[in-house]
Scaffold this motif. Structure first.
Motif, short mmCIF file in Angstrom:
data_model
loop_
_atom_site.label_atom_id
_atom_site.label_comp_id
_atom_site.label_asym_id
_atom_site.label_seq_id
_atom_site.Cartn_x
_atom_site.Cartn_y
_atom_site.Cartn_z
N ASP A 1 9.62 27.13 4.50
CA ASP A 1 9.61 27.06 3.15
C ASP A 1 8.61 27.81 2.49
O ASP A 1 8.55 28.16 1.29
N ASP A 2 7.34 28.00 3.15
CA ASP A 2 6.30 28.90 2.52
C ASP A 2 6.53 30.37 2.33
O ASP A 2 5.73 31.10 2.02
N THR B 1 8.15 32.17 0.61
CA THR B 1 8.96 32.40 -0.66
C THR B 1 9.23 33.76 -1.15
O THR B 1 8.77 34.78 -0.28
#
Length: 137
Positions: A111-112, A114
């Protein structure tokens, strides 16, 4: 290169460092999946590939750290590009390496990873690859 781009790349790479051996494994799996013809350019035994993976992550870490001082990084990248010619690396391989790198970061960061981080890495890798290609070819 914008300070925000450099910051995003450096901060996200800090999150990759703890999983560096796994990230290297993911990278080479993705690279050979994208272009199986690149496999003969690398060692074919597991121990040697671990050494190769360590070299990759060390070089990548140094390049990411060097983004804070481009005047010092550019000559290193030029030299690296010239040396890769002897390893039979072709200019077209840089696109495949970039795709494998982005795929590795996506897998490693989750999820990091982006859209903003992806854009920063795409920009930085493109710049570094262009410097290496121009010096080599």
């Amino acid at each position: 290169m914008e300070a925000k781009t450099v910051s995003l790349v450096q901060e996200s790479f800090e999150k990759v460092k703890p999983i560096a051996p796994a990230a290297a494994g993911i990278f080479y799996s993705k690279l050979f999946e994208l272009d199986p013809e690149l496999k003969p350019l690398f060692p074919n035994d597991e121990a040697a590939m671990k050494v190769q993976g360590n070299k990759l992550m060390t070089m990548l870490g140094a390049a990411v750290a060097g983004l804070s001082n481009l005047d010092a990084l550019i000559p290193v990248l030029k030299d690296l590009g010239k040396r890769h010619v002897a390893y039979k690396v072709e200019a077209s391989h840089y696109d495949t390496v970039g795709a494998a790198l982005l795929g590795t970061l996506e897998a490693g960061l989750g999820d990091d990873f982006t859209p903003e981080v992806k854009e920063a890495w795409t920009s930085v890798y493109g710049t570094m690859a262009n410097v290496m290609i121009e010096a080599a070819y």
